[in-house]
Scaffold this active site. Structure first.
Site, PDB file in Angstrom:
ATOM      1  N   GLY A 183      51.092 -42.653   3.839  1.00 55.15           N
ATOM      2  CA  GLY A 183      50.540 -41.175   3.735  1.00 55.15           C
ATOM      3  C   GLY A 183      51.538 -40.377   2.749  1.00 55.15           C
TER       4      GLY A 183
ATOM      5  N   ILE B 249      50.426 -44.881  -1.824  1.00 57.35           N
ATOM      6  CA  ILE B 249      49.745 -43.854  -2.357  1.00 57.35           C
ATOM      7  C   ILE B 249      48.086 -43.999  -2.540  1.00 57.35           C
ATOM      8  CG2 ILE B 249      49.491 -42.399  -4.572  1.00 57.35           C
ATOM      9  CD1 ILE B 249      52.728 -42.791  -4.655  1.00 57.35           C
TER      10      ILE B 249
ATOM     11  N   ASP C 126      46.828 -53.815   3.438  1.00 56.14           N
ATOM     12  CA  ASP C 126      46.908 -52.633   3.713  1.00 56.14           C
ATOM     13  C   ASP C 126      46.590 -52.346   5.278  1.00 56.14           C
ATOM     14  OD1 ASP C 126      48.189 -49.848   3.798  1.00 56.14           O
ATOM     15  OD2 ASP C 126      46.447 -49.178   2.911  1.00 56.14           O
TER      16      ASP C 126
HETATM   17  P1  13P Z   1      47.712 -41.174   1.202  1.00 59.39           P
HETATM   18  O1  13P Z   1      46.494 -40.854   2.044  1.00 59.39           O
HETATM   19  O2  13P Z   1      48.687 -39.969   1.432  1.00 59.39           O
HETATM   20  O3  13P Z   1      47.519 -41.422  -0.104  1.00 59.39           O
HETATM   21  O4  13P Z   1      48.561 -42.493   2.032  1.00 59.39           O
HETATM   22  C1  13P Z   1      47.667 -43.751   1.557  1.00 59.39           C
HETATM   23  C2  13P Z   1      48.533 -44.764   2.479  1.00 59.39           C
HETATM   24  O5  13P Z   1      49.424 -44.868   3.375  1.00 59.39           O
HETATM   25  C3  13P Z   1      47.768 -46.153   2.417  1.00 59.39           C
HETATM   26  O6  13P Z   1      48.208 -46.978   3.451  1.00 59.39           O
HETATM   27  O1  G3H Z   2      45.903 -45.816   4.475  1.00 57.24           O
HETATM   28  C1  G3H Z   2      44.411 -46.073   4.487  1.00 57.24           C
HETATM   29  C2  G3H Z   2      44.272 -46.117   2.962  1.00 57.24           C
HETATM   30  O2  G3H Z   2      44.204 -44.899   2.305  1.00 57.24           O
HETATM   31  C3  G3H Z   2      42.780 -46.986   2.584  1.00 57.24           C
HETATM   32  O3  G3H Z   2      41.728 -46.075   3.160  1.00 57.24           O
HETATM   33  O4  G3H Z   2      40.308 -47.571   4.808  1.00 57.24           O
HETATM   34  O5  G3H Z   2      39.485 -45.832   3.397  1.00 57.24           O
HETATM   35  O6  G3H Z   2      40.107 -47.827   2.299  1.00 57.24           O
HETATM   36  P1  G3H Z   2      40.344 -46.648   3.432  1.00 57.24           P
HETATM   37 ZN    ZN Z   3      48.780 -46.040   5.341  1.00 57.94          ZN
END
Ligand code: 13P
Ligand code: G3H
Ligand code: ZN
Length: 320
Positions: free
Chosen positions: A223, A266, A92
């Site tokens: 998000g 999520i 991610d």
């Molecule tokens: P949320 O903060 O809305 O759960 O989004 C997570 C996300 O986009 C991780 O890449």
């Molecule tokens: O978009 C970000 C994700 O919610 C991951 O968050 O960098 O705190 O692990 P993090």
């Molecule tokens: Zn994200």
């Protein structure tokens, strides 16, 4: 280690099916064993394809070697449960070519290279570089155009910079990405909209504009937590202090999932669910000091939440 040896799949086929079937696949972030167990157990129980999502921070927290074997263990556990659901291990918000390469080398089947904060041409060049490496190993790549408000790894954006539909064809063609994350009004974290005010609808006009220019192409929504009010209330009742948290309404996500959006990210909802239950358990059982007694119920709550998402919001349940 190559991802196919871990029993993982890339996103290509599952996105094709999701587009055709008008549903989206849940991409759930994890940092620890309980979250990982909950994600795969819930997905197996709802017979849904799933994307296990790991951020750079999660990789640092959990240790990259341990994380690889955790993912491999999760696949084995699910197979022993008798489930054949497709499982993707995805990076991610990858922020560099080197990080993407390192994840691919350690068995990820999909990576995101997030060059959305760079000028357009730099984003194209960086994304292309990652795609060239990843595709040689049959690893799929997610790119991003547009900037979500909120915090993405270490980058904080005050306001949304909506995706420009007129850029998407050029970006996809020149980078060769397999999916594209876009900004249509969602944001990261638990504070997405102003509390006490009507929630502005997502910009479905932009999504439609993107879809027109990229027919059939998999779109990703980041998000996308709904910030369940019951969890916020529970957190506050049992000693927490979270005020003004608002998320994306489920009906908006359902609508996105039925259109070009194939992947819905999520993280925050899972964090809130676990924190709410852990706070309550610790409050109700002040003599307990066995982590299993509060992490276990937190894990159960996360299973419930993910099954609900797969069944009622994303539409991925029963599609594995
Ligand atoms: P949320 O903060 O809305 O759960 O989004 C997570 C996300 O986009 C991780 O890449
Ligand atoms: O978009 C970000 C994700 O919610 C991951 O968050 O960098 O705190 O692990 P993090
Ligand atoms: Zn994200």
């Amino acid at each position: 280690m190559y991802y196919k040896e871990l029993g993982l799949v890339n996103t290509r086929d599952i996105f094709k099916k999701a587009r055709a079937g008008k549903y989206a696949i849940g991409a759930y972030n994890f940092n620890n064993m309980e979250q990982l167990q909950a994600i795969v157990m819930a997905s197996a129980e709802s017979n849904a394809p799933v994307i296990l999502q790991v951020s750079k921070g999660a990789r640092q927290y959990a240790n990259e070697t341990l994380l690889k074997y955790m993912a491999m263990g999760a696949v084995k556990m699910v197979r022993e449960m008798g489930s054949e659901i497709p499982i993707v291990l995805h990076l991610d918000h990858g922020d560099s070519y080197e990080l993407c390469v390192s994840c691919i080398e350690s068995g990820f089947s999909s990576v995101m290279i997030d060059g959305s904060h760079f000028p357009y041409e730099e984003n194209v060049a960086l994304t292309r570089q990652v795609v060239d490496y990843a595709h040689k190993r049959d690893v799929t790549v997610e790119g991003e155009l547009g900037i979500l408000a909120g915090i993405e790894e270490d980058v904080v954006a005050e306001k949304t910079t909506y995706t420009k539909p007129e850029e998407v064809e050029d970006f996809v063609e020149r980078t060769g990405v397999d999916s594209l994350a876009i900004a249509i009004g969602t944001s990261h974290g638990a504070f997405k909209f102003k509390p006490g005010q009507p929630i502005p609808p997502l910009r479905f006009d932009i999504l439609e504009g993107v879809e027109k220019r990229l027919p059939g192409f998999p779109i990703v929504l980041h998000g996308a937590s709904s910030v369940v009010p019951e969890y916020i209330d529970m957190i506050n009742e049992y000693g927490g202090d979270i005020a003004g948290a608002v998320g994306v309404p489920e009906d908006q996500l359902r609508k996105a999932a039925a259109s070009a959006v194939c992947k819905i990210n999520i993280d925050s909802d899972g964090r809130l669910a676990m924190t709410a239950v852990i706070r309550k358990e610790l409050h109700d059982n002040p003599k307990n000091f066995d982590p299993r007694k509060y992490l276990g119920p937190a894990r159960e709550e996360l299973v419930k939440l993910i099954k609900h998402k797969n069944e009622k919001v994303l539409g991925s349940a029963g599609k594995a």
